[in-house]
Design an enzyme around this catalytic site. Structure first.
Site, PDB file in Angstrom:
ATOM      1  N   LYS A  46       0.835  -1.202   0.000  1.00 19.02           N
ATOM      2  CA  LYS A  46       0.000   0.000   0.000  1.00 19.02           C
ATOM      3  C   LYS A  46       0.873   1.257   0.000  1.00 19.02           C
ATOM      4  O   LYS A  46       1.544   1.553   0.974  1.00 19.02           O
ATOM      5  CB  LYS A  46      -0.921   0.048   1.222  1.00 19.02           C
ATOM      6  CG  LYS A  46      -1.993   1.124   1.027  1.00 19.02           C
ATOM      7  CD  LYS A  46      -2.673   1.545   2.293  1.00 19.02           C
ATOM      8  CE  LYS A  46      -1.945   2.635   3.013  1.00 19.02           C
ATOM      9  NZ  LYS A  46      -1.803   3.905   2.262  1.00 19.02           N
ATOM     10  N   GLU A  60       9.960   0.596  10.647  1.00 15.34           N
ATOM     11  CA  GLU A  60      10.977   1.634  10.461  1.00 15.34           C
ATOM     12  C   GLU A  60      10.255   2.957  10.664  1.00 15.34           C
ATOM     13  O   GLU A  60       9.430   3.346   9.848  1.00 15.34           O
ATOM     14  CB  GLU A  60      11.592   1.505   9.065  1.00 15.34           C
ATOM     15  CG  GLU A  60      12.953   2.152   8.983  1.00 15.34           C
ATOM     16  CD  GLU A  60      12.860   3.520   8.362  1.00 15.34           C
ATOM     17  OE1 GLU A  60      12.803   4.488   9.155  1.00 15.34           O
ATOM     18  OE2 GLU A  60      12.845   3.618   7.139  1.00 15.34           O
ATOM     19  N   CYS A 102      13.419  10.221   7.425  1.00 11.01           N
ATOM     20  CA  CYS A 102      13.364   9.721   8.801  1.00 11.01           C
ATOM     21  C   CYS A 102      14.728   9.819   9.471  1.00 11.01           C
ATOM     22  O   CYS A 102      14.821   9.982  10.679  1.00 11.01           O
ATOM     23  CB  CYS A 102      12.856   8.293   8.826  1.00 11.01           C
ATOM     24  SG  CYS A 102      13.641   7.265   7.590  1.00 11.01           S
ATOM     25  N   GLU A 117      10.001  14.995  16.171  1.00 13.60           N
ATOM     26  CA  GLU A 117      10.348  14.915  14.754  1.00 13.60           C
ATOM     27  C   GLU A 117       9.528  15.960  13.998  1.00 13.60           C
ATOM     28  O   GLU A 117       8.303  15.989  14.104  1.00 13.60           O
ATOM     29  CB  GLU A 117      10.005  13.512  14.238  1.00 13.60           C
ATOM     30  CG  GLU A 117      10.402  13.310  12.804  1.00 13.60           C
ATOM     31  CD  GLU A 117      10.157  11.888  12.324  1.00 13.60           C
ATOM     32  OE1 GLU A 117       9.048  11.371  12.517  1.00 13.60           O
ATOM     33  OE2 GLU A 117      11.085  11.310  11.739  1.00 13.60           O
TER      34      GLU A 117
HETATM   35  P1  NAI Z   1       1.590   7.742   8.622  1.00 13.16           P
HETATM   36  O1  NAI Z   1       2.375   6.865   9.519  1.00 13.16           O
HETATM   37  O2  NAI Z   1       0.167   8.021   8.966  1.00 13.16           O
HETATM   38  O3  NAI Z   1       1.578   7.129   7.139  1.00 13.16           O
HETATM   39  C1  NAI Z   1       2.464   6.171   6.634  1.00 13.16           C
HETATM   40  C2  NAI Z   1       1.703   5.089   5.902  1.00 13.16           C
HETATM   41  O4  NAI Z   1       0.899   4.372   6.830  1.00 13.16           O
HETATM   42  C3  NAI Z   1       0.744   5.596   4.847  1.00 13.16           C
HETATM   43  O5  NAI Z   1       0.760   4.701   3.747  1.00 13.16           O
HETATM   44  C4  NAI Z   1      -0.601   5.555   5.556  1.00 13.16           C
HETATM   45  O6  NAI Z   1      -1.694   5.438   4.684  1.00 13.16           O
HETATM   46  C5  NAI Z   1      -0.452   4.319   6.395  1.00 13.16           C
HETATM   47  N1  NAI Z   1      -1.321   4.254   7.574  1.00 13.16           N
HETATM   48  C6  NAI Z   1      -1.843   5.291   8.286  1.00 13.16           C
HETATM   49  N2  NAI Z   1      -2.566   4.822   9.315  1.00 13.16           N
HETATM   50  C7  NAI Z   1      -2.498   3.464   9.268  1.00 13.16           C
HETATM   51  C8  NAI Z   1      -3.037   2.414  10.069  1.00 13.16           C
HETATM   52  N3  NAI Z   1      -3.789   2.661  11.147  1.00 13.16           N
HETATM   53  N4  NAI Z   1      -2.768   1.139   9.728  1.00 13.16           N
HETATM   54  C9  NAI Z   1      -1.988   0.869   8.677  1.00 13.16           C
HETATM   55  N5  NAI Z   1      -1.465   1.810   7.871  1.00 13.16           N
HETATM   56  C10 NAI Z   1      -1.712   3.107   8.162  1.00 13.16           C
HETATM   57  O7  NAI Z   1       2.400   9.080   8.453  1.00 13.16           O
HETATM   58  P2  NAI Z   1       1.858  10.527   7.974  1.00 13.16           P
HETATM   59  O8  NAI Z   1       0.556  10.840   8.657  1.00 13.16           O
HETATM   60  O9  NAI Z   1       1.884  10.567   6.509  1.00 13.16           O
HETATM   61  O10 NAI Z   1       2.991  11.475   8.562  1.00 13.16           O
HETATM   62  C11 NAI Z   1       2.951  11.875   9.931  1.00 13.16           C
HETATM   63  C12 NAI Z   1       4.341  11.983  10.497  1.00 13.16           C
HETATM   64  O11 NAI Z   1       4.976  10.705  10.487  1.00 13.16           O
HETATM   65  C13 NAI Z   1       5.281  12.863   9.696  1.00 13.16           C
HETATM   66  O12 NAI Z   1       5.109  14.204  10.025  1.00 13.16           O
HETATM   67  C14 NAI Z   1       6.628  12.329  10.105  1.00 13.16           C
HETATM   68  O13 NAI Z   1       7.016  12.896  11.334  1.00 13.16           O
HETATM   69  C15 NAI Z   1       6.365  10.849  10.296  1.00 13.16           C
HETATM   70  N6  NAI Z   1       6.745  10.051   9.118  1.00 13.16           N
HETATM   71  C16 NAI Z   1       7.856   9.261   9.194  1.00 13.16           C
HETATM   72  C17 NAI Z   1       8.282   8.559   8.081  1.00 13.16           C
HETATM   73  C18 NAI Z   1       9.489   7.709   8.087  1.00 13.16           C
HETATM   74  O14 NAI Z   1      10.089   7.516   7.035  1.00 13.16           O
HETATM   75  N7  NAI Z   1       9.875   7.129   9.199  1.00 13.16           N
HETATM   76  C19 NAI Z   1       7.577   8.656   6.803  1.00 13.16           C
HETATM   77  C20 NAI Z   1       6.383   9.462   6.846  1.00 13.16           C
HETATM   78  C21 NAI Z   1       6.023  10.142   7.960  1.00 13.16           C
END
Ligand code: NAI
Ligand code: MG
Length: 495
Positions: free
Chosen positions: A200, A274, A308, A405
Site C-alpha cells: 500500500k 521503520e 526519517c 520529529e
Molecule cells: P503515517 O504513519 O500516517 O503514514 C504512513 C503510511 O501508513 C501511509 O501509507 C498511511 O496510509 C499508512 N497508515 C496510516 N494509518 C495506518 C493504520 N492505522 N494502519 C496501517 N497503515 C496506516 O504518516 P503521515 O501521517 O503521513 O505522517 C505523519 C508523520 O509521520 C510525519 O510528520 C513524520 O514525522 C512521520 N513520518 C515518518 C516517516 C518515516 O520515514 N519514518 C515517513 C512518513 C512520515
C-alpha cells in the site's frame, strides 16, 4: 546567466546578496503520461475497486490535481491478499531462486531504461527536486532490485548450514517521502526470498508505485506476485489485520507503528517497523568546517527534511559554534527553493498541506519556547506548499523542536564542550535511527560512534545509502533491519 537580486524563473532570491543565477532548466514533463484515473493492481491487472471509491492525488508544487486513484476497501484488500496467496502457492514459492532472480534483474533494467519517466513523475506527485529523484531515488530503487536479484539463488549462503524458507504473503505499507524507493526497498528482498506481496503506497504519492506495476507487466512477472492497493490508513489497517498475511513491513510515523504492533500482537505475523528519528549531527572543532556545513545542509534540507534519518539536531563544539552558525546562515541564503522539475532546484515543495501545517506549527512552537529563528529570505512561489530552509539557535534540550520529529527543513542547533556531553546530548532522544560525526581524526570518530545509540552513523558525510548496507533503528525508531544480507532475515523463516 543573469545577475539578479530578486525573484526570477521560479527560483526567487534575496536582495541582500547579489548572486549569479542559472537560467531555468526544467525537465520535460511530457515524458510521462498520467492517466486520468487508476484502478488497483491485483493479479497482474489494473481493476476497478469493489469499493467504487477514488481519491485525488495532487502536485504539491502547484496544487494541480494530477489524477485520481482507487481507494481499496476491505473486499479489495481481501482480493489482493488472495491473489498474492495463490501466486505464492502455485508459482513463486516453488520457483528456483535463479529463476526468481531473472525477474528481479529484468525489473531493475526496465527501471533504468525508464528512469527519466519515473524521476519526473516522482517530482510531480511528491514535490521533491528532480535532481534528487533522478540521482538518488530512481538509481537506488534499481540498485535494490539488482542487489536482491543477486541473493535470490544464494540464500543458503546467507544463512550458512540452515534452510531459509519464505514466509508467505507480505503486507507492506510505505510513506510518501521516498515513494518508489520505499516500494523497491520492500518488494525486492521479499520477492528474492520467495514471498509474494501486497503493497500500500501513501495517499499523497501513489503514481510511481502504479507505474512500477506497468514494469511488472512488462517484465512478465507472474500475476499476483506483487499487488498494489492504493488507499489511506483504513486500507492499511485492513491489510495489517487480514488473517492470511504472514508478514507486515511498515515505514511511517511512530504513532501508527505502535498501533500496528498492538493490533498484531499475539498473531503469527512477523513484523518490521521503520519509524521516526531525531538524528544528531555532531561537529567537532577539528572538522573540515566548510565540508561539514555542506553535510549539515544535505542532512536536513535534502528532500525538504522529509527523511526519517534527517540530521535534524546539530551539535557543535563550543569553540567553533559561532563560525559554523555564520557559515550556515550564509549557506541557506544560497539554497534554491522552487520548481521541483528544474534541475537547479535544491529544495522542492512540502509533500502535503497537512505536513506543511505540522512544520509551521512546530516552528512556531520553537519561537514561542524561546529559541532564535534563522530563515532564508528567499521569496516563495505563490501556489503550492513551501517552507524556507530554517534553523534555530539558543535551543534548550527541553524545547519541543529539540525533541519532536518535525519532518521538514528545520534544524535545531545546540553546542557542547566535551565528547561526553556530545554523546549524552546525541543519545538524549526517544529515537535512534541515525547520526553524523564530523572530525578529521579517525580514532576520535571510531571511539565516538561506538557510544551512539543509532542504527547508522555517518562520518564526514550524511544521507548515504547503499542496498548492501543494513538500515534500521534503536528505541522508538523501530526494529528489524532492511537492506544488505540482514534484510533477508526479515523475509525468511530459518529452519
Ligand atoms: P503515517 O504513519 O500516517 O503514514 C504512513 C503510511 O501508513 C501511509 O501509507 C498511511 O496510509 C499508512 N497508515 C496510516 N494509518 C495506518 C493504520 N492505522 N494502519 C496501517 N497503515 C496506516 O504518516 P503521515 O501521517 O503521513 O505522517 C505523519 C508523520 O509521520 C510525519 O510528520 C513524520 O514525522 C512521520 N513520518 C515518518 C516517516 C518515516 O520515514 N519514518 C515517513 C512518513 C512520515
Ligand atoms: Mg501527490
Amino acid at each position: 546567466m543573469t545577475k539578479l537580486t530578486s525573484s526570477v524563473n521560479g527560483h526567487p532570491r534575496a536582495a541582500s546578496e547579489p548572486i549569479w543565477e542559472y537560467a531555468p532548466a526544467p525537465e520535460a514533463r511530457n515524458i510521462v503520461k498520467i492517466q486520468p484515473q487508476y484502478g488497483l493492481f491485483i493479479n497482474g491487472q489494473f481493476v476497478e475497486p469493489q469499493s467504487g471509491c477514488y481519491f485525488p492525488t495532487l502536485s504539491p508544487s502547484s496544487e494541480e490535481r494530477l489524477s485520481e486513484v482507487a481507494w481499496a476497501g476491505a473486499e479489495d484488500v481481501n482480493s489482493a491478499v488472495q491473489a498474492a496467496r495463490n501466486a505464492y502457492e502455485s508459482v513463486w514459492r516453488k520457483m528456483p531462486g535463479k529463476e526468481r532472480a531473472k525477474y528481479l534483474f529484468r525489473i531493475a533494467r526496465l527501471l533504468q531504461e525508464r528512469s527519466r519517466e519515473f524521476a519526473v513523475l516522482e517530482s510531480l506527485d511528491g514535490g521533491k527536486p528532480i535532481r534528487e529523484s533522478r540521482d538518488v531515488d530512481i538509481p537506488l530503487a534499481a540498485a535494490h532490485f539488482f542487489y536482491y536479484a543477486g541473493w535470490a539463488d544464494k540464500l543458503e549462503y546467507a544463512f550458512q548450514g540452515r534452510r531459509p524458507e519464505p514466509l508467505g504473503v507480505a503486507g507492506q505499507i510505505i510513506p510518501w517521502n521516498f515513494p518508489l524507493l520505499m516500494a523497491s526497498w520492500k518488494i525486492a528482498p521479499a520477492l528474492a526470498c520467495g514471498n509474494t506481496v501486497v503493497l500500500k503506497p501513501a495517499e499523497t504519492t501513489p503514481l510511481t508505485a502504479l507505474l512500477l506495476c506497468e514494469i511488472f507487466q512488462q517484465a512478465d512477472l507472474p500475476p499476483g506476485v506483487v499487488n498494489m492497493i492504493t488507499g489511506d490508513g483504513e486500507t492499511g489497517a485492513h491489510l495489517v489485520n487480514h488473517p492470511d498475511v504472514d508478514k507486515i513491513a511498515f515505514t511511517g510515523s511512530t504513532e501508527v507503528g505502535k498501533r500496528i504492533q498492538r493490533s498484531i500482537a499475539g498473531s503469527r505475523k512477523k513484523l518490521t517497523l521503520e519509524l521516526g528519528g531525531k538524528a544528531a549531527n555532531v561537529i567537532f572543532e577539528d572538522a573540515a568546517l566548510d565540508q561539514a556545513v555542506e553535510g549539515i545542509v544535505n542532512g536536513i534540507y535534502f528532500n525538504q527534511g522529509h527523511v526519517c534519518c534527517a540530521g535534524s539536531r546539530l551539535l557543535v563544539e563550543e569553540s567553533v559554534y559561532e563560525v559554523v552558525k555564520r557559515k550556515l546562515k550564509r549557506r541557506i541564503e544560497l539554497l534554491r527553493v522552487g520548481d521541483p522539475l528544474d534541475k537547479n532546484t535544491d529544495i522542492g515543495a512540502i509533500n502535503s498541506k497537512a505536513q506543511w501545517e505540522k512544520i509551521v506549527a512546530l516552528t512556531q512552537t520553537g519561537v514561542e519556547e524561546g529559541a532564535t529563528l534563522h530563515q532564508s529570505s528567499c521569496v516563495l512561489p505563490e501556489r503550492g506548499y513551501w517552507f524556507r530552509p530554517t534553523f534555530f539557535t539558543e535551543v534548550a534540550v527541553s524545547h519541543t523542536i529539540a525533541r519532536e520529529e518535525i519532518f521538514g527543513p528545520v534544524l535545531a542547533v545546540l553546542s557542547f564542550r566535551t565528547p561526553e556531553e556530545a554523546a549524552q546530548l546525541a543519545n538524549n532522544t526517544r529515537y535512534g535511527l541515525s547520526a553524523g560525526v564530523w572530525t578529521e581524526k579517525g580514532s576520535k570518530y571510531l571511539a565516538f560512534a561506538s557510544r551512539l545509540k543509532a542504527g547508522v552513523v555517518w562520518c564526514n558525510t550524511y544521507n548515504k545509502f547503499d542496498p548492501a548496507s543494513p538500515f534500521g533503528g534503536y528505541k522508538e525508531s523501530g526494529f528489524g533491519r532492511e537492506g544488505g544480507v540482514h534484510g533477508l532475515s526479515a523475509y525468511t523463516r530459518v529452519g
